[in-house]
Design an enzyme around this catalytic site. Structure first.
Site, PDB file in Angstrom:
ATOM      1  N   CYS A 159       0.797  -1.223   0.000  1.00  0.00           N
ATOM      2  CA  CYS A 159       0.000   0.000   0.000  1.00  0.00           C
ATOM      3  C   CYS A 159       0.835   1.282   0.000  1.00  0.00           C
ATOM      4  O   CYS A 159       0.284   2.377  -0.014  1.00  0.00           O
ATOM      5  CB  CYS A 159      -0.949  -0.015   1.179  1.00  0.00           C
ATOM      6  N   HIS A 290      -2.756   8.270   6.256  1.00  0.00           N
ATOM      7  CA  HIS A 290      -2.988   6.968   5.629  1.00  0.00           C
ATOM      8  C   HIS A 290      -4.404   6.521   6.005  1.00  0.00           C
ATOM      9  O   HIS A 290      -5.155   6.101   5.149  1.00  0.00           O
ATOM     10  CB  HIS A 290      -1.920   5.978   6.097  1.00  0.00           C
ATOM     11  N   HIS A 325      -9.605   2.390  -0.140  1.00  0.00           N
ATOM     12  CA  HIS A 325      -8.151   2.210  -0.094  1.00  0.00           C
ATOM     13  C   HIS A 325      -7.713   1.609  -1.436  1.00  0.00           C
ATOM     14  O   HIS A 325      -8.003   0.452  -1.726  1.00  0.00           O
ATOM     15  CB  HIS A 325      -7.777   1.300   1.075  1.00  0.00           C
TER      16      HIS A 325
END
Lengths: 396, 355, 85
Positions: A159, A290, A325
């Site tokens: 990620c 994040h 995400h």
């Protein structure tokens, strides 16, 4: 003297829409892009996703690609974002041949593998997709489409891939190894990742609530975003959208998937980014966090932010409440959002928030705000402990 | 201007062993897909951690730790990993379960370990190393990308002393076998040592992990200096020679100075044509060596080539099985490694020198 | 009753790749995590799948596992009262 890193172009495709304008309008109107799977062929129709509502055929037709090509969805999404970035930076064909390309991707074209896995042996029809599984192939296809012949590579750190691609591009420009590079990330929704995250029991059946005490997991998304980075001597009056002034990369070295309680990796990444930028913590006006909305990430990140900023914690929010995400693309999407924040002096909302988590009591920005800003920090953390922070600044 | 960069420790796990190669008794395989010779993983990785690990992770951690041991470095400042196809075994396992069980009742372990940064993350975890950590995956120049980053890191930051850089790629039952279907592998099974006698399309493949400890500090155990690494895209054969020449000149040498040229020739008719132009042209008078008949071709196979060059320098001996022509060189000191990507578009150049 | 415990040990060894261990070496009261068998959070997720697959027990909250996966005895007790197959 190190060279400055100017951002002269950017492009984006996400669940918020095609292009910078559509994405910005959704952000300032609090219109999130989460929905339920319609394009992705999955059983889990109850899981919210940030899905781009165009089939591969529609995407391919828009790019006027004919049959027999081996562009997978991640490449198709990336191409539309790169196209926009190139147009804004006003690069011509000749310039592109010498431009570098660094892309982040976590699963590349595995969507093709999961579709054709059981037919490769019996039918030759789709065997051109065998190599397409690998993220490097996705990047090669993007390069091939635009005939980008400079240094081309792919970073895959789950990620944080997109953020790392931006960092690497900035380093190559600062050191003078490259003078122009296109950087960013792309990932599409796949059965592989949706089921993977589901098996970890970290997907929420609700719209995600980052930093909320009752957060119960993340929503996956898909998208692509790219920036054009140029060395100062190429600018010659060109419009500069913003600058990359800092980057930091660290490993949490704690657990394969979970973040540490002390947020060590996140803390070190932010600390290094500040060091590179020669800024003080108090210079940061806003953090694009994040903030995945998993129990573990948000606590760990909050602890790291508290360690870094002490009593004077900057405004922060997670735009994953808008896009989901998007894995390897997340750092790149959020880079675009950070530049939009700087350009318009806007802090975007962390949607769905109602109650601060007990442990840290941090409260994010909950509705869009106008604030004059100079520097924004953007965090991206991934499996394998890979943590990266970027600092974006206004030009001049 | 740049700092000199040395390889202070290196270790490789491949389908060959140092002993077999340098005794001129290379290991022979009769399938086009073959495996690495297992190392003693138990000595390096704790049993509780080892139980879940795929071969890629085991090979990666073991090669990494052996390289650090040789370099006498406990904790590197950075870990940069390369992999072309990632942790294929776990990817395959999870994917097959998703398909077979129709997205139901999935255990997460193989998914967790399927990401490309698994090995880089596991090395960091094993060493408790919170430093810079990155994983590159760009098909045949994945390892080159990792080296380019490592060398930049040493140049940028004078506080960086040791960078662990390396690669891993593994064979998996199904996904690797797909390479028979897209013409990457030869259709007929061959014996590996006869790779260059076939005149047919396709090649052979295996797996391996190769790790190197880079430092700007010259130590007693510095055997090799890594002079330069570069990649470029080019289709025209004449231009390829020109680019190679340019690369050498940039690094203050000429073809005549090279003691060894290690070519990534892989027995595929379409690729060999390009290599042969170089053999009969630019490298006509060079001592040309080849290695893919020993370990096959895979995305990060240049790790084996660098490992091999380091071993040749260290042992001051060139195994006969590598030789493609009769040009010989006593006391080899300077080696050029050239490799062509599987799709014939991207070229890799690595220049290493004996210290 | 002890059959279930033996069966559990067998499937735990298999599912979690604990090849170094034999059924005899695991005591019914040994703690599965921490100082006992040394299992971790990834194993816990594997055990959740095992419960569902073999005994039809569905845990929705992974944190619930903490109270069940204490020892073989605790697991067996939970399975006996909640199993649907």
């Amino acid at each position: 003297m190190k060279n400055g890193v100017a951002i002269t172009g950017m492009g984006i495709t996400s669940a918020l829409g095609y292009g910078i304008e559509a994405n910005y309008n959704s952000l300032i109107l609090n219109n999130h892009g989460l929905s339920f799977p319609e394009i992705l062929n999955t059983k889990h129709l109850n899981l919210p996703v940030g899905e781009i509502k165009k089939s591969n055929v529609e995407l391919q037709n828009e790019l006027q690609l004919t049959g027999g090509h081996s562009y997978t969805r991640a490449a198709l999404l990336a191409i539309s974002a790169v196209k926009e970035a190139i147009a804004i930076a006003n690069l011509n064909k000749e310039q592109l041949t010498k431009t570098g390309l660094i892309s982040g991707s976590s699963v590349g074209g595995i969507d093709a593998t999961e579709e054709f896995y059981n037919e490769y042996e019996s039918s030759s029809e789709n065997r051109r997709f065998i190599r397409a599984q690998h993220p490097g192939f996705t990047t090669s296809k993007i390069g091939e489409y635009f005939q980008i012949n400079g240094y081309t590579t792919t970073i895959s750190t789950a990620c944080s891939s997109g953020a790392n691609a931006i960092m690497m591009g900035a380093r190559l420009i600062r050191s003078g190894k490259l003078e122009r590079v296109i950087v960013g990330g792309t990932d599409c929704l796949t059965k592989f990742t949706l089921n993977g995250f589901n098996s970890l029991k970290i997907l929420s059946e609700n719209f995600c609530k980052p930093f909320d005490d009752h957060r119960d997991g993340l929503n996956l998304g898909e998208g692509a975003a790219f920036l054009v980075l140029e060395a100062d001597h190429l600018l010659q009056g060109k419009k500069v959208l913003g600058r990359i002034s800092g980057y930091g990369n660290s490993n949490d070295a704690f657990h394969q998937t979970a973040s540490s309680e002390t947020g060590e990796g996140a803390f070190l990444a932010m600390e290094k980014a500040l060091q590179i930028s020669a800024l003080q913590a108090s210079d940061i006006d806003y953090i694009n966090a994040h903030g995945t909305a998993t129990k573990n990430n948000d606590l760990s990140e909050s602890v790291a932010i508290k360690r870094m900023f002490g009593e004077n914690i900057p405004a922060f929010s997670s735009t994953k409440t808008f896009t989901g995400h998007t894995l390897a693309a997340a750092g790149a999407l959020e880079a675009v959002f950070s530049i939009l924040s700087l350009q318009n002096d806007k802090q975007f909302a962390n949607l769905n928030f109602s109650e601060a988590m007990l442990e840290t009591k941090l409260v994010p920005v909950t509705s869009v705000r106008s604030v004059r800003m100079q520097h924004i920090l953007s965090n991206s953390f991934g499996f394998g402990g890979n943590c990266t922070s970027l600092i974006f600044s206004k030009n001049g | 201007m740049g700092r000199s960069i040395f390889i202070n420790g290196f270790s490789g796990i491949s389908a060959q062993t140092e002993e077999a190669l340098f005794n001129n008794e290379p290991l022979v395989y009769t399938s086009n897909i073959f495996h690495a010779v297992p190392a003693n993983y138990k000595e390096i990785v704790p049993a509780m951690a080892l139980r879940r690990m795929s071969k890629a992770i085991k090979m990666g951690i073991t090669a990494a730790k052996n390289a650090l041991l040789e370099a006498n470095v406990n904790l590197p400042d950075a870990i940069i990993t390369a992999t072309g196809e990632g942790c294929k075994h776990d990817t395959e396992k999870f994917l097959e379960t998703v398909l077979e069980q129709k997205e139901e009742l999935l255990a997460p372990t193989s998914f967790i370990q399927s990401t490309h940064n698994t090995v880089g993350g596991q090395i960091a975890l094993n060493l408790n190393c919170t430093g810079y950590n990155l994983t590159y995956t760009q098909e045949d120049i994945s390892l080159e990308s990792a080296f380019i980053d490592a060398m930049l890191l040493l140049e940028e930051d004078l506080d960086v002393n040791a960078v662990l850089v390396g690669s891993v790629d593994e064979v998996s039952p199904k996904i690797t076998s797909f390479s028979y279907l897209n013409n990457f592998l030869k259709k007929e099974e061959i014996q590996n040592l006869e790779l260059f006698d076939q005149n047919s399309a396709g090649t052979i493949t295996s797996e391996g992990a190769f790790f190197f400890v880079l430092s700007a500090e010259k130590k007693i155990n510095s055997d090799v200096e890594i002079v330069a690494i570069s990649t470029f895209k080019e289709k025209d054969a004449i231009n390829i020679s020109r680019e190679i020449h340019k690369f050498l000149v940039t690094n203050n040498c000429l073809v005549e100075d090279l003691d060894i040229v290690l070519l990534g020739k892989n027995g595929d008719r379409n690729q060999d044509v390009i290599y042969e132009i170089l053999e009969k042209g630019l490298f006509l008078n060079s001592n040309v060596l080849v290695y893919k008949h020993l370990v096959g071709d895979f995305n990060t196979v240049t790790g084996f080539a660098i490992w091999l060059a380091c071993k040749i320098f260290k042992n001051n001996y060139i195994p006969n099985v590598l030789k493609l022509n009769t040009v010989s060189s006593q006391n080899p000191k300077l080696a050029l490694l050239y490799n062509l990507s599987q799709d014939n578009t991207t070229h890799s150049l690595i220049l290493v020198q004996k210290v | 009753m002890s059959d279930l415990r033996t069966e559990l040990k067998k499937s735990i060894i298999e599912q979690l790749n604990l090849e170094e261990l034999s059924i005899e070496e695991i005591d019914n009261d040994d703690s599965l995590f921490g100082d006992g068998l040394g299992l971790d959070s990834i194993d816990a997720l594997e055990l959740i799948v095992l419960l569902e697959k073999d005994y039809g027990i569905k845990l929705t909250d992974p944190y619930q596992g903490k109270e069940i996966f204490i020892s073989i005895n605790k697991m067996a007790e939970y399975i006996e009262t909640h199993r649907t197959k």
